[in-house]
Design an enzyme around this catalytic site. Structure first.
Site, PDB file in Angstrom:
ATOM      1  N   ILE A  13       0.624  -1.267   0.026  1.00  0.00           N
ATOM      2  CA  ILE A  13      -0.037  -0.024   0.154  1.00  0.00           C
ATOM      3  C   ILE A  13       0.826   1.394   0.011  1.00  0.00           C
ATOM      4  CG2 ILE A  13      -0.018  -0.046   2.466  1.00  0.00           C
ATOM      5  CD1 ILE A  13      -3.150   1.073   2.132  1.00  0.00           C
ATOM      6  N   LYS A  33      10.493  -7.278  -4.854  1.00  0.00           N
ATOM      7  CA  LYS A  33      11.139  -8.536  -4.692  1.00  0.00           C
ATOM      8  C   LYS A  33      10.740  -9.694  -5.260  1.00  0.00           C
ATOM      9  CE  LYS A  33      11.628  -9.565   0.036  1.00  0.00           C
ATOM     10  NZ  LYS A  33      12.300  -9.527   1.229  1.00  0.00           N
ATOM     11  N   SER A  40       2.383  -7.620   2.765  1.00  0.00           N
ATOM     12  CA  SER A  40       1.634  -7.860   4.068  1.00  0.00           C
ATOM     13  C   SER A  40       0.257  -7.135   3.702  1.00  0.00           C
ATOM     14  CB  SER A  40       2.055  -6.995   5.188  1.00  0.00           C
ATOM     15  OG  SER A  40       3.152  -7.704   5.714  1.00  0.00           O
ATOM     16  N   THR A  41       0.310  -6.082   2.758  1.00  0.00           N
ATOM     17  CA  THR A  41      -0.993  -5.296   2.549  1.00  0.00           C
ATOM     18  C   THR A  41      -2.022  -6.360   1.883  1.00  0.00           C
ATOM     19  OG1 THR A  41       0.336  -3.551   1.904  1.00  0.00           O
ATOM     20  CG2 THR A  41      -2.099  -3.783   1.005  1.00  0.00           C
ATOM     21  N   GLU A 111     -12.325  -2.405  16.873  1.00  0.00           N
ATOM     22  CA  GLU A 111     -11.237  -3.131  17.261  1.00  0.00           C
ATOM     23  C   GLU A 111     -10.452  -2.888  18.452  1.00  0.00           C
ATOM     24  OE1 GLU A 111      -8.469  -3.412  14.060  1.00  0.00           O
ATOM     25  OE2 GLU A 111      -9.611  -4.810  12.725  1.00  0.00           O
ATOM     26  N   HIS A 233       0.497 -10.294  17.556  1.00  0.00           N
ATOM     27  CA  HIS A 233      -0.938 -10.075  17.418  1.00  0.00           C
ATOM     28  C   HIS A 233      -1.240 -11.264  18.353  1.00  0.00           C
ATOM     29  CE1 HIS A 233      -5.036 -10.368  16.169  1.00  0.00           C
ATOM     30  NE2 HIS A 233      -4.761  -9.260  15.028  1.00  0.00           N
ATOM     31  N   ARG A 279      -3.692  -4.348  22.199  1.00  0.00           N
ATOM     32  CA  ARG A 279      -2.956  -5.765  21.932  1.00  0.00           C
ATOM     33  C   ARG A 279      -1.884  -6.124  22.964  1.00  0.00           C
ATOM     34  NH1 ARG A 279      -2.502  -5.475  15.366  1.00  0.00           N
ATOM     35  NH2 ARG A 279      -4.903  -5.743  15.465  1.00  0.00           N
ATOM     36  N   HIS A 340       3.921  -9.675  14.497  1.00  0.00           N
ATOM     37  CA  HIS A 340       2.785  -9.326  13.562  1.00  0.00           C
ATOM     38  C   HIS A 340       3.427  -7.738  12.928  1.00  0.00           C
ATOM     39  CE1 HIS A 340      -1.106  -8.560  11.903  1.00  0.00           C
ATOM     40  NE2 HIS A 340      -1.233  -7.315  12.430  1.00  0.00           N
ATOM     41  N   GLU A 364       5.150   0.252   6.902  1.00  0.00           N
ATOM     42  CA  GLU A 364       5.604  -0.261   7.953  1.00  0.00           C
ATOM     43  C   GLU A 364       7.210  -0.170   8.102  1.00  0.00           C
ATOM     44  OE1 GLU A 364       3.874  -4.208   8.481  1.00  0.00           O
ATOM     45  OE2 GLU A 364       5.092  -4.616  10.104  1.00  0.00           O
ATOM     46  N   ARG A 375       1.174   0.181  18.571  1.00  0.00           N
ATOM     47  CA  ARG A 375       0.287   0.408  17.533  1.00  0.00           C
ATOM     48  C   ARG A 375      -1.257   0.230  17.644  1.00  0.00           C
ATOM     49  NH1 ARG A 375      -2.092  -1.932  12.435  1.00  0.00           N
ATOM     50  NH2 ARG A 375      -1.111  -3.933  13.561  1.00  0.00           N
ATOM     51  N   SER A 380      -2.135   1.115  10.493  1.00  0.00           N
ATOM     52  CA  SER A 380      -1.068   0.894   9.795  1.00  0.00           C
ATOM     53  C   SER A 380      -1.387   1.133   8.303  1.00  0.00           C
ATOM     54  CB  SER A 380      -0.405  -0.274  10.040  1.00  0.00           C
ATOM     55  OG  SER A 380      -1.036  -1.263   9.708  1.00  0.00           O
TER      56      SER A 380
HETATM   57  P1  FAD Z   1       4.128  -4.124   2.294  1.00  0.00           P
HETATM   58  O1  FAD Z   1       2.521  -4.105   2.326  1.00  0.00           O
HETATM   59  O2  FAD Z   1       4.470  -5.537   3.325  1.00  0.00           O
HETATM   60  O3  FAD Z   1       4.718  -4.059   0.902  1.00  0.00           O
HETATM   61  C1  FAD Z   1       6.089  -4.292   0.973  1.00  0.00           C
HETATM   62  C2  FAD Z   1       6.697  -4.468  -0.283  1.00  0.00           C
HETATM   63  O4  FAD Z   1       8.296  -4.294  -0.285  1.00  0.00           O
HETATM   64  C3  FAD Z   1       6.494  -5.877  -0.846  1.00  0.00           C
HETATM   65  O5  FAD Z   1       6.028  -5.643  -2.125  1.00  0.00           O
HETATM   66  C4  FAD Z   1       7.676  -6.553  -0.706  1.00  0.00           C
HETATM   67  O6  FAD Z   1       7.972  -7.992  -1.681  1.00  0.00           O
HETATM   68  C5  FAD Z   1       8.591  -5.439  -1.171  1.00  0.00           C
HETATM   69  N1  FAD Z   1       9.955  -5.499  -0.683  1.00  0.00           N
HETATM   70  C6  FAD Z   1      10.332  -5.835   0.617  1.00  0.00           C
HETATM   71  N2  FAD Z   1      11.793  -5.957   0.505  1.00  0.00           N
HETATM   72  C7  FAD Z   1      12.299  -5.516  -0.771  1.00  0.00           C
HETATM   73  C8  FAD Z   1      13.549  -5.508  -1.369  1.00  0.00           C
HETATM   74  N3  FAD Z   1      14.778  -5.734  -0.781  1.00  0.00           N
HETATM   75  N4  FAD Z   1      13.505  -5.214  -2.496  1.00  0.00           N
HETATM   76  C9  FAD Z   1      12.506  -5.067  -3.175  1.00  0.00           C
HETATM   77  N5  FAD Z   1      11.022  -5.214  -2.706  1.00  0.00           N
HETATM   78  C10 FAD Z   1      11.030  -5.576  -1.466  1.00  0.00           C
HETATM   79  N6  FAD Z   1      -2.984  -3.355   9.220  1.00  0.00           N
HETATM   80  C11 FAD Z   1      -4.058  -2.717   9.119  1.00  0.00           C
HETATM   81  O7  FAD Z   1      -4.037  -1.408   9.411  1.00  0.00           O
HETATM   82  N7  FAD Z   1      -5.250  -3.249   9.111  1.00  0.00           N
HETATM   83  C12 FAD Z   1      -5.173  -4.678   9.111  1.00  0.00           C
HETATM   84  O8  FAD Z   1      -6.501  -4.949   9.145  1.00  0.00           O
HETATM   85  C13 FAD Z   1      -4.064  -5.184   9.121  1.00  0.00           C
HETATM   86  N8  FAD Z   1      -4.275  -6.708   8.995  1.00  0.00           N
HETATM   87  C14 FAD Z   1      -3.332  -7.277   9.007  1.00  0.00           C
HETATM   88  C15 FAD Z   1      -2.824  -8.630   8.789  1.00  0.00           C
HETATM   89  C16 FAD Z   1      -1.846  -9.411   8.539  1.00  0.00           C
HETATM   90  C17 FAD Z   1      -2.171 -11.115   8.230  1.00  0.00           C
HETATM   91  C18 FAD Z   1      -0.592  -8.721   8.306  1.00  0.00           C
HETATM   92  C19 FAD Z   1       0.575  -9.347   8.186  1.00  0.00           C
HETATM   93  C20 FAD Z   1      -0.683  -7.491   8.943  1.00  0.00           C
HETATM   94  C21 FAD Z   1      -1.795  -6.805   8.981  1.00  0.00           C
HETATM   95  N9  FAD Z   1      -1.720  -5.188   9.058  1.00  0.00           N
HETATM   96  C22 FAD Z   1      -2.984  -4.664   9.156  1.00  0.00           C
HETATM   97  C23 FAD Z   1      -0.391  -4.530   8.796  1.00  0.00           C
HETATM   98  C24 FAD Z   1      -0.565  -4.030   7.551  1.00  0.00           C
HETATM   99  O9  FAD Z   1      -1.088  -5.030   6.554  1.00  0.00           O
HETATM  100  C25 FAD Z   1       1.183  -3.442   6.988  1.00  0.00           C
HETATM  101  O10 FAD Z   1       1.419  -2.950   8.205  1.00  0.00           O
HETATM  102  C26 FAD Z   1       0.818  -2.851   5.779  1.00  0.00           C
HETATM  103  O11 FAD Z   1       0.169  -3.549   4.603  1.00  0.00           O
HETATM  104  C27 FAD Z   1       2.383  -2.412   5.393  1.00  0.00           C
HETATM  105  O12 FAD Z   1       2.361  -1.918   4.027  1.00  0.00           O
HETATM  106  P2  FAD Z   1       3.718  -1.737   3.351  1.00  0.00           P
HETATM  107  O13 FAD Z   1       3.321  -1.023   2.108  1.00  0.00           O
HETATM  108  O14 FAD Z   1       4.424  -0.840   4.076  1.00  0.00           O
HETATM  109  O15 FAD Z   1       4.416  -3.167   3.218  1.00  0.00           O
HETATM  110  C1  SIN Z   2      -6.400  -7.591  12.468  1.00  0.00           C
HETATM  111  O1  SIN Z   2      -7.493  -7.717  11.557  1.00  0.00           O
HETATM  112  O2  SIN Z   2      -6.673  -8.017  13.641  1.00  0.00           O
HETATM  113  C2  SIN Z   2      -5.286  -6.888  12.030  1.00  0.00           C
HETATM  114  C3  SIN Z   2      -5.430  -5.404  12.224  1.00  0.00           C
HETATM  115  C4  SIN Z   2      -4.244  -4.909  12.360  1.00  0.00           C
HETATM  116  O3  SIN Z   2      -3.190  -5.550  12.567  1.00  0.00           O
HETATM  117  O4  SIN Z   2      -4.171  -3.745  12.463  1.00  0.00           O
END
Ligand code: FAD
Ligand code: SIN
Length: 523
Positions: A13, A33, A40-41, A111, A233, A279, A340, A364, A375, A380
């Site tokens: 995201i 990568k 995680s998104t 939540e 979590h 949490r 988490h 993140e 958090r 996030s």
């Molecule tokens: P990510 O979505 O993890 O994207 C990281 C990207 O970087 C990926 O494309 C990866 O391949 C790439 N990458 C990593 N290292 C490299 C590299 N060396 N070179 C090239 N590319 C690389 N948060 C909420 O707010 N609400 C929720 O309901 C929620 N539920 C969740 C449920 C689960 C199961 C998990 C795991 C997390 C949840 N979270 C939630 C947390 C949230 O999803 C993440 O914090 C958020 O999506 C992170 O987004 P991001 O874009 O920072 O990273």
């Molecule tokens: C969840 O759905 O419990 C995850 C929410 C979050 O990590 O913010």
């Protein structure tokens, strides 16, 4: 050599939101990568927190965020988050994200730690829907070129003739298909590489979450902060198969209750909000219950939620648990805590700027200050869109007046030997096991010191292999995992108190006199 106005690392995201906005000002190369949706998104369940309800306000959202953050949130960053959040969620809707509706209005979930219903969701697959819409929008934009299976290895810097200081001017990238190392040069770099859950044996995070961004930024001299605050979590499904499956906190939000295996509820012994306590409190309580009873899990009893509500509200959780042989409509779910979320990361200001000029961070990987020591649920995804937007708004107009630089030296690894796959597996498992056993939910000074010693030994071995061997994607990750684990331990050793997610038996109390500040580490 590749060239673009901006290089974005990561297709979650944060990276996609930023890329879409930066593309209005110049060319964007987005490297990721694995395949595009690997993030995680894509797994986020509960939703994205934002003020939409009539009985809600940014002030209440701010208060809840500050309470969860246990004194360490940066109030200016939280203020930005809660005030700008609803506008960013509206933009996601305009982009095509189909959030669940209750009639005309958004259907808002609840939540832990939230005093109002404010979780905007797409059933229990919110992240997948957001990722789908962002990828579709990026595909339509002519200015974003996506490079799949391209892994960032190290950031590149050069002396800026204007300031005589170092400026980030690109990134060294491993093309996983050809094994080639390619410099990607740009006027600015956005780090959006997500979290580091893979540092721990049990995690809700997908395989990509290996702390690459934090490790790369640290090696490039950026300030990294608050790495001790790893959020566990409380409710991952037990037992984990290949990857732990999360049972969303929203299930407790709708009335599920945590119970011991003999059926007695226990959370009311720990917090007035019982199963919906913040949490950190819930995860610690489960950890304690499991240690005292010797049980491998506790139970999440969903019998208080009507069957039709479970079917409507949590279709994915119902399907996944049923595939694992559990009928959540009739029996409680066995659950355990799992690593988490990384609350710390690469320190940024409220416009996504890190301490290294030319290097931005969002999502993140970044530490914007909104999460403090813990958090608040569903903050996030919101943080990622809010601060990615601000970073693009800050950087965009400057792009045309920023001179591209060429690094004087690209320190590419030059080893030619093939790395032993057994070495990679063994050391990765050692890191994950020792982090789980020694740097988990409850810590002590002695366990942290032992972890540091063992991680240093692993780090020496990994550095030697790095010097000798041809880099592979797994070796790049191992190097980053050990670096990130060491940063977590170093920050935890520095914090001589218990606050939020950092609980240390040797320093069990908050120390507001000496410790009410971020833990900042620089190479
Ligand atoms: P990510 O979505 O993890 O994207 C990281 C990207 O970087 C990926 O494309 C990866 O391949 C790439 N990458 C990593 N290292 C490299 C590299 N060396 N070179 C090239 N590319 C690389 N948060 C909420 O707010 N609400 C929720 O309901 C929620 N539920 C969740 C449920 C689960 C199961 C998990 C795991 C997390 C949840 N979270 C939630 C947390 C949230 O999803 C993440 O914090 C958020 O999506 C992170 O987004 P991001 O874009 O920072 O990273
Ligand atoms: C969840 O759905 O419990 C995850 C929410 C979050 O990590 O913010």
């Amino acid at each position: 050599m590749m060239q673009a106005d901006v290089v974005v690392i990561g297709s979650g995201i944060a990276g996609l939101s930023f890329a879409l906005k930066a593309a209005k000002y110049g060319t964007v190369a987005l490297i990721t990568k694995k395949s595009r949706p690997d993030s995680s998104t894509n797994y986020a369940q509960g939703g994205i927190a934002a003020v939409f309800a009539d009985d809600d306000s940014p002030a209440l959202h701010m208060e809840d965020t500050l309470v969860a953050g246990a004194g360490l949130c940066h109030p200016d960053a939280v203020d930005v988050l809660v005030r700008e959040g609803p506008e960013r969620v509206r933009e996601l809707i305009e982009l095509g994200v189909a959030f669940t509706r209750a009639g005309e209005d958004l259907s808002l979930g609840l939540e832990g730690g939230h005093s109002r219903r404010r979780i905007v969701r797409a059933d229990d697959l919110t992240g997948r829907e957001i990722e789908r819409a962002l990828l579709a929008a990026a595909a339509e934009t002519g200015n974003v070129r996506v490079f799949e299976n391209h892994q960032a290895v190290d950031l590149l810097t050069a002396t800026d003739p204007g300031t005589l200081g170092e400026r980030c001017c690109g990134v060294l990238v491993l093309d996983a298909e050809t094994g080639e190392l390619l410099p990607f040069l740009a006027r600015a770099v956005m780090l959006a590489t997500g979290g580091c859950g893979q540092v721990y044996r049990h995690t809700t995070n997908p395989a990509i979450a290996t702390g690459d961004g934090v490790a790369m930024a640290y090696r490039a001299g950026a300030k990294v902060a608050n790495m001790e605050f790893i959020q566990f979590h409380p409710t991952a499904l037990y037992p984990a198969r290949d990857r732990t499956f999360l049972i969303s906190e929203a299930v407790r939000g709708e009335g599920a209750v945590l119970r011991r295996r003999d059926g007695t509820p226990f959370m009311q012994d720990y917090h007035p909000l019982a199963s919906l306590a913040p949490r950190d409190v819930v995860a610690r309580a489960i950890d304690r219950e499991m240690k005292e009873s010797g049980d491998a899990f506790v139970l999440l009893d969903c019998s208080g939620i009507a069957e039709h509500e479970i079917r409507e509200r949590f279709p994915n959780i119902l399907r996944e648990t049923s595939e694992r042989g559990i009928d959540m409509l009739r029996e409680p779910l066995p659950v355990v805590p799992a690593a988490h979320y990384l609350c710390g990361g690469v320190l940024t200001d409220t416009d996504g700027r890190t301490s290294v000029p030319g290097l931005y961070a969002a999502g993140e990987t970044a530490c914007t200050g909104v999460h403090g020591a813990n958090r608040l649920a569903s903050n996030s995804l919101l943080e990622a869109v809010v601060f990615a937007h601000r970073a693009a708004a800050r950087l965009g107009p400057q792009l045309s007046v920023t001179r591209p630089l060429t690094p004087e030296h690209v320190h590419a690894p030059t080893g030619t030997t093939d790395v032993d796959p057994a070495f990679l597996t063994e050391e990765r498992e050692s890191i994950r096991n020792l982090m789980w056993d020694l740097v988990g939910i409850v810590r002590s000074d002695a366990r942290l010191a032992e972890a540091e010693l063992r991680l240093r030994a692993i780090s020496l071995k990994v550095n030697a292999v790095w010097a000798d061997c041809r880099p592979t994607d797994d070796l790049v990750e191992l190097r980053n995992l050990v670096q990130t684990a060491l940063l977590i331990v170093r920050c935890a050793l520095r914090r001589k108190e218990s606050r939020g997610l950092n609980y240390n038996l040797d320093n069990p109390y908050k120390d507001n006199e000496h410790s009410l500040r971020d833990t900042i580490v620089v190479r």
